[in-house]
Design a protein around this motif. Structure first.
Motif, PDB file in Angstrom:
ATOM      1  N   LYS A  82      73.359  25.458  16.205  1.00 66.67           N
ATOM      2  CA  LYS A  82      72.692  26.576  16.490  1.00 66.67           C
ATOM      3  C   LYS A  82      71.469  26.446  15.033  1.00 66.67           C
ATOM      4  CE  LYS A  82      74.419  30.379  17.100  1.00 66.67           C
ATOM      5  NZ  LYS A  82      73.818  31.047  18.847  1.00 66.67           N
ATOM      6  N   LYS A  83      70.486  26.167  16.071  1.00 66.91           N
ATOM      7  CA  LYS A  83      68.583  25.250  15.373  1.00 66.91           C
ATOM      8  C   LYS A  83      68.479  27.031  14.372  1.00 66.91           C
ATOM      9  CE  LYS A  83      67.590  22.674  19.444  1.00 66.91           C
ATOM     10  NZ  LYS A  83      66.783  21.844  19.662  1.00 66.91           N
ATOM     11  N   GLY A  84      68.011  26.554  13.600  1.00 68.95           N
ATOM     12  CA  GLY A  84      67.128  27.642  12.855  1.00 68.95           C
ATOM     13  C   GLY A  84      66.256  28.189  13.111  1.00 68.95           C
ATOM     14  N   THR A  85      65.472  27.401  14.050  1.00 64.35           N
ATOM     15  CA  THR A  85      64.555  28.168  15.017  1.00 64.35           C
ATOM     16  C   THR A  85      64.822  29.232  16.215  1.00 64.35           C
ATOM     17  OG1 THR A  85      64.168  26.323  16.313  1.00 64.35           O
ATOM     18  CG2 THR A  85      62.833  26.215  14.650  1.00 64.35           C
ATOM     19  N   GLU A  86      65.903  28.684  16.867  1.00 61.57           N
ATOM     20  CA  GLU A  86      66.742  29.785  17.614  1.00 61.57           C
ATOM     21  C   GLU A  86      67.150  30.982  16.761  1.00 61.57           C
ATOM     22  OE1 GLU A  86      70.413  30.510  20.246  1.00 61.57           O
ATOM     23  OE2 GLU A  86      69.931  28.575  18.846  1.00 61.57           O
ATOM     24  N   VAL A  87      67.427  31.309  15.632  1.00 59.24           N
ATOM     25  CA  VAL A  87      67.732  31.913  15.155  1.00 59.24           C
ATOM     26  C   VAL A  87      66.709  32.862  14.641  1.00 59.24           C
ATOM     27  CG1 VAL A  87      68.854  32.284  12.679  1.00 59.24           C
ATOM     28  CG2 VAL A  87      69.636  31.366  14.217  1.00 59.24           C
ATOM     29  N   GLU A  94      61.975  30.396   7.147  1.00 58.11           N
ATOM     30  CA  GLU A  94      61.817  30.264   5.820  1.00 58.11           C
ATOM     31  C   GLU A  94      63.135  31.609   5.954  1.00 58.11           C
ATOM     32  OE1 GLU A  94      59.204  28.733   7.106  1.00 58.11           O
ATOM     33  OE2 GLU A  94      59.877  26.977   7.172  1.00 58.11           O
ATOM     34  N   HIS A  95      61.760  32.409   6.354  1.00 52.83           N
ATOM     35  CA  HIS A  95      62.179  34.390   5.894  1.00 52.83           C
ATOM     36  C   HIS A  95      64.365  34.601   6.322  1.00 52.83           C
ATOM     37  CE1 HIS A  95      61.683  38.349   4.832  1.00 52.83           C
ATOM     38  NE2 HIS A  95      62.160  39.001   5.964  1.00 52.83           N
ATOM     39  N   SER A  96      64.025  33.738   7.610  1.00 57.60           N
ATOM     40  CA  SER A  96      65.551  34.322   8.204  1.00 57.60           C
ATOM     41  C   SER A  96      66.294  34.149   7.310  1.00 57.60           C
ATOM     42  CB  SER A  96      65.845  33.564   9.559  1.00 57.60           C
ATOM     43  OG  SER A  96      65.686  32.432   9.377  1.00 57.60           O
ATOM     44  N   ILE A  97      65.862  32.818   6.563  1.00 56.46           N
ATOM     45  CA  ILE A  97      67.074  31.953   5.658  1.00 56.46           C
ATOM     46  C   ILE A  97      67.355  32.738   4.427  1.00 56.46           C
ATOM     47  CG2 ILE A  97      67.411  29.807   4.739  1.00 56.46           C
ATOM     48  CD1 ILE A  97      66.581  28.371   6.466  1.00 56.46           C
ATOM     49  N   ARG A  98      66.167  32.804   4.124  1.00 63.87           N
ATOM     50  CA  ARG A  98      66.043  34.026   2.425  1.00 63.87           C
ATOM     51  C   ARG A  98      66.430  35.425   3.007  1.00 63.87           C
ATOM     52  NH1 ARG A  98      61.010  32.393   2.126  1.00 63.87           N
ATOM     53  NH2 ARG A  98      60.454  34.723   2.358  1.00 63.87           N
ATOM     54  N   GLN A 134      70.148  35.743   0.681  1.00 61.60           N
ATOM     55  CA  GLN A 134      70.007  37.165  -0.162  1.00 61.60           C
ATOM     56  C   GLN A 134      70.938  38.021  -0.250  1.00 61.60           C
ATOM     57  OE1 GLN A 134      65.955  38.791   0.100  1.00 61.60           O
ATOM     58  NE2 GLN A 134      65.203  36.730  -1.634  1.00 61.60           N
ATOM     59  N   THR A 135      71.523  38.036   1.360  1.00 60.16           N
ATOM     60  CA  THR A 135      72.133  39.627   1.708  1.00 60.16           C
ATOM     61  C   THR A 135      73.997  39.027   1.835  1.00 60.16           C
ATOM     62  OG1 THR A 135      70.179  40.694   2.876  1.00 60.16           O
ATOM     63  CG2 THR A 135      72.457  41.005   3.279  1.00 60.16           C
ATOM     64  N   THR A 183      73.981  30.124   2.758  1.00 66.08           N
ATOM     65  CA  THR A 183      72.695  30.174   4.061  1.00 66.08           C
ATOM     66  C   THR A 183      74.012  29.782   4.734  1.00 66.08           C
ATOM     67  OG1 THR A 183      73.535  27.582   3.807  1.00 66.08           O
ATOM     68  CG2 THR A 183      71.385  28.104   2.082  1.00 66.08           C
ATOM     69  N   PRO A 184      73.205  30.116   6.873  1.00 65.39           N
ATOM     70  CA  PRO A 184      73.296  30.162   7.449  1.00 65.39           C
ATOM     71  C   PRO A 184      74.300  29.260   7.773  1.00 65.39           C
ATOM     72  CG  PRO A 184      71.020  30.681   7.539  1.00 65.39           C
ATOM     73  CD  PRO A 184      71.329  30.920   6.660  1.00 65.39           C
TER      74      PRO A 184
END
Length: 298
Positions: A24-29, A38-42, A46-47, A51-52
């Motif tokens: 699952k690519k980070g750009t897709e998420v 970076e924001h989606s990972i953070r 945090q929640t 990490t994903p």
């Protein structure tokens, strides 16, 4: 704003829990929630305190463990479905997570396929399961037990080390339990009761000499909670409440029903938790009551 934030989290959860075993690519998420990678990972970390990448790996291994324990699918096939290039790579990852090989895990009776996690979100067939959300009474009682035990362990971490071994009470609630007088001994006793039953159910010998540092107590709590909740779920699914179990470890061997074991564990856990709450008050720490309603209202 809150609704938008919650919607983004739900989209993240859906994406990260789907297509397990596939990359699952980070750009897709990031694109799905209209945010930077970076924001989606953070946001996710945090929640959910993972990490994903960690979240997907844990769920994939939980799914593999579920498949091992509930089907006859070959271990090699399960390894490939989990996205591992070889059986050896899968075995290394599985053993690191579950402390046993896939073969040994499959041979274990009523194994737990959940791994410890702070966020309480786990793989379940066809969906995710959130530990803290359930209408079932058995689940509620064990979830409350876990929640309050973890709360007490977190409070113990804030105490001066010498207070853990200071005599603060006398907990001797049955002849088959050794007396406990300190916080460390009481916490150990609370966890050890579940460990002893799980060992008996798996036909394994258990010794009282278990590690009692706070990190060890927390780790033991996670393992026993997930294993017992999975055991209870299996009993419910199969309707085996009245099935009799012979504990050959006892001298002489004794027979118990599965529902009797669950009732015993949750009853004595409640008694021991009350002793612990009283012991904490002796040390000036008030952790509230032993009432499951407090947990249910969270």
């Amino acid at each position: 704003m809150q609704s938008s934030y919650q919607n983004r989290l739900e989209v993240l959860l859906h994406l990260l829990s789907s297509d397990l075993g596939q990359q699952k690519k980070g750009t897709e998420v990031a694109k799905a929630i209209q945010s930077s990678q970076e924001h989606s990972i953070r946001l996710f970390e945090q929640t959910y305190q993972e990490t994903p990448k960690e979240f997907r790996k844990r769920l994939t291994l939980e799914r593999a463990a579920y498949t091992l324990s509930r089907t006859e699918q070959s271990i090699t096939s399960i390894a490939l479905d989990a996205g591992y290039a070889s059986l050896e790579a899968f075995t290394r990852a599985f053993r690191k997570a579950f402390q046993v090989t896939p073969t040994a895990f499959r041979a274990t009776r009523t194994p737990s396929f959940w791994l410890p996690t702070e966020n309480g979100i786990h793989f379940a067939p066809g969906t995710l399961r959130k530990e803290a959300i359930s209408l079932d009474l058995i689940d509620l009682l064990f979830q409350h037990d876990f929640w309050l035990t973890r709360k007490m362990l977190e409070a113990a971490e804030k105490l001066p080390p010498d207070q853990l071994d200071r005599q603060v009470g006398h907990m001797h609630i049955a002849p088959y339990y050794k007396p406990a007088h300190t916080l460390r001994e009481m916490l150990d006793s609370l966890i050890a009761d579940k460990e002893a039953w799980l060992s008996a159910l798996h036909g394994q010998h258990w010794t009282e000499d278990q590690p009692t540092t706070l990190p060890d107590l927390k780790s033991r709590t996670h393992r026993t909670y997930t294993a017992f909740l999975d055991f209870a779920s299996t009993i419910k699914e199969k309707g085996e409440w009245n099935v009799e179990f012979v504990d050959a470890v006892c001298t002489p061997p004794e027979t118990f029903t599965f529902k009797g074991i669950l009732a015993h564990v949750i009853t004595f856990s409640a008694i021991k938790r009350q002793h612990l709450l009283d012991a904490f008050r002796v040390l000036g720490v008030d952790l509230g009551s032993n009432d499951p309603i407090e947990f249910e209202r969270l």
